[in-house]
Motif scaffolding. Structure first.
Motif, PDB file in Angstrom:
ATOM      1  N   PHE A  21     -51.564  45.028-102.453  1.00  0.00           N
ATOM      2  CA  PHE A  21     -50.431  44.303-103.185  1.00  0.00           C
ATOM      3  C   PHE A  21     -50.168  42.952-102.251  1.00  0.00           C
ATOM      4  CE2 PHE A  21     -46.395  42.655-103.609  1.00  0.00           C
ATOM      5  CZ  PHE A  21     -46.430  42.647-105.134  1.00  0.00           C
ATOM      6  N   ARG A 135     -46.111  34.987-108.811  1.00  0.00           N
ATOM      7  CA  ARG A 135     -44.776  34.618-107.833  1.00  0.00           C
ATOM      8  C   ARG A 135     -44.386  33.395-108.030  1.00  0.00           C
ATOM      9  NH1 ARG A 135     -42.408  37.213-103.541  1.00  0.00           N
ATOM     10  NH2 ARG A 135     -42.345  38.996-104.999  1.00  0.00           N
ATOM     11  N   ALA A 232     -37.227  47.522-104.120  1.00  0.00           N
ATOM     12  CA  ALA A 232     -37.895  46.646-104.997  1.00  0.00           C
ATOM     13  C   ALA A 232     -38.150  47.066-106.478  1.00  0.00           C
ATOM     14  CB  ALA A 232     -39.414  46.458-104.598  1.00  0.00           C
ATOM     15  N   THR A 299     -41.495  45.362-111.809  1.00  0.00           N
ATOM     16  CA  THR A 299     -42.824  44.600-112.106  1.00  0.00           C
ATOM     17  C   THR A 299     -43.858  45.210-111.305  1.00  0.00           C
ATOM     18  OG1 THR A 299     -41.601  42.839-112.846  1.00  0.00           O
ATOM     19  CG2 THR A 299     -43.744  42.492-112.398  1.00  0.00           C
ATOM     20  N   ALA A 300     -43.883  45.201-110.016  1.00  0.00           N
ATOM     21  CA  ALA A 300     -44.614  45.611-108.719  1.00  0.00           C
ATOM     22  C   ALA A 300     -44.699  46.834-108.992  1.00  0.00           C
ATOM     23  CB  ALA A 300     -44.153  44.942-107.570  1.00  0.00           C
TER      24      ALA A 300
HETATM   25  C1  COI Z   1     -41.346  42.545-108.298  1.00  0.00           C
HETATM   26  O1  COI Z   1     -41.543  43.575-108.878  1.00  0.00           O
HETATM   27  O2  COI Z   1     -41.951  41.731-108.992  1.00  0.00           O
HETATM   28  C2  COI Z   1     -40.705  42.124-107.175  1.00  0.00           C
HETATM   29  O3  COI Z   1     -40.415  41.084-107.088  1.00  0.00           O
HETATM   30  C3  COI Z   1     -40.709  43.227-106.208  1.00  0.00           C
HETATM   31  C4  COI Z   1     -41.100  42.724-104.804  1.00  0.00           C
HETATM   32  C5  COI Z   1     -39.801  42.488-103.807  1.00  0.00           C
HETATM   33  C6  COI Z   1     -42.374  43.244-104.211  1.00  0.00           C
END
Ligand code: COI
Ligand code: PLP
Length: 353
Positions: A21, A135, A232, A299-300
């Motif tokens: 990731f 991002r 997260a 999301t992640a």
């Molecule tokens: C996401 O799930 O998009 C996040 O921003 C988590 C991240 C802090 C890794």
């Protein structure tokens, strides 16, 4: 927005093999400037490269910044899709309001995401469980050491082909319920997606990792009694047949996956509750054999089963070390909609082109 596109003349090799990731970046990025009095200007897509900033840039000193996270998927039809990007655009503006960052029209946010993903769409990985993590972020760039609102900002979007957020994929993770440090309080910025919240979480995360736990589950900052969210991801419990998650109270992030999971559960006729949940209630439910499933959403993290919850001297083991039935159904449905292998009855998938 009229986005100027400059393509790289030296494209990079695409990654081979298992993707982790957030460590690999694509060939291009989106950039747009903001200057007070002039507004957002010069939207452009340029080759991915390092940027130069004054060491006095306000973001380095007082943390005026925000970020978002979403993903692009290669659909079963070979096209590129996003998942509810307008929700990320709206949340961007809620974060911006809290941090005195100028508003960004939701349509411009979505257009910028689509444009940069389109340019780098060959980077969307296709192995199961992989996607292109997106991002977007905004930083305060004015060179000034006074504590004030910056007059200039930079909005950027970078892209990272990614696999599972947790190393072991869908295997249940162990989570540490933190009883000393707190992450956010109501009136603070817990509901906003800004770096400071994550900086504040690191000390507890280090402690949890040292004890063999993957992430921290935060309690409310006043009584340290009620469940908030994980580092997260948002958190869900299945207690005695009901799907329960902490209500949005200003100190937790209003997750887009959280919202989607609630909508799915309601559409399946499952009883759902958004309310305060105390640690004591969880310990009691566990003792009575009513704590059926625990999972995080993000999301992640997608849907991430939790197999173990530690609170002080108590360790609650959930399920039998495997993903629970509801968690698996939610994972299959959310990823099925994202990839287009299931019908998108909610209208959540958005084509990039
Ligand atoms: C996401 O799930 O998009 C996040 O921003 C988590 C991240 C802090 C890794
Ligand atoms: N809570 C926190 C603290 C997060 O960082 C995230 C990830 O974005 C979430 C919850 C889940 O939000 P979403 O489902 O919108 O990704």
């Amino acid at each position: 927005m009229d986005i100027k596109i400059t393509k790289t003349t030296t494209p990079k090799e695409k990654p081979q093999g298992k993707l982790g990731f957030g460590r690999i970046f694509t060939d291009h990025m989106f950039v747009m400037d903001y200057t007070r009095g002039k507004g957002w200007h010069d939207p452009r897509i340029v080759p991915y490269e390092d940027i130069t900033l004054s060491p006095a840039s306000m973001v380095f000193h007082y943390g005026q910044e925000m970020f978002e996270g979403l993903k692009a998927y290669r659909g079963a039809d070979g096209k590129a899709y996003l998942f509810r990007p307008d929700m990320n655009g709206k949340r961007t503006n809620d974060t911006n309001d809290r941090l005195c960052i100028p508003q960004l029209p939701v349509e411009d946010f979505v257009q910028a995401v689509k444009a940069v993903v389109e340019v780098d769409q060959d980077w969307i990985p296709t192995d199961p469980g992989t996607s292109l993590y997106i991002r977007p972020f905004i930083i305060a760039t004015e060179p000034f050491l006074g504590v004030d609102v910056s007059e200039t900002f930079l909005f950027m979007i970078i892209l990272s082909p990614s696999g599972a957020y947790y190393e072991n994929g869908l295997e249940p993770v162990g989570i540490w319920i933190e009883d000393d440090y707190v992450r956010a309080v109501r009136g603070g910025m817990g509901f906003a997606k800004t770096g400071g919240n994550y900086a504040a979480s690191l000390a507890a995360q280090v402690k949890a990792h040292d004890d063999g736990y993957s992430q921290v589950l935060w309690l409310d900052g006043v009584e340290r009694k009620y469940i908030e969210e994980v580092g997260a991801m948002n958190i869900f419990f299945k207690i005695d047949g009901k799907v329960v998650t902490p209500m949005l109270n200003g100190s937790i992030l209003p997750g887009i996956t959280r919202n989607s999971v609630l909508e799915l559960c309601r559409s399946w006729g499952l009883p759902t509750e958004e309310r305060r949940i105390s640690v004591d209630e969880l310990l009691q439910a566990q003792k009575e054999g009513k704590l059926e499933e625990v999972f995080g959403t993000g999301t992640a993290a997608v849907i991430s089963p939790v197999g173990k919850l530690r609170y002080k001297d108590d360790v609650m083991v959930i399920g039998d070390g495997k993903i629970g039935e509801l968690s698996q159904k939610l994972y299959d449905t959310v990823t099925g909609i994202q990839l287009g292998t299931l019908e998108d009855t909610f209208g959540w998938r958005v084509p990039v082109e």
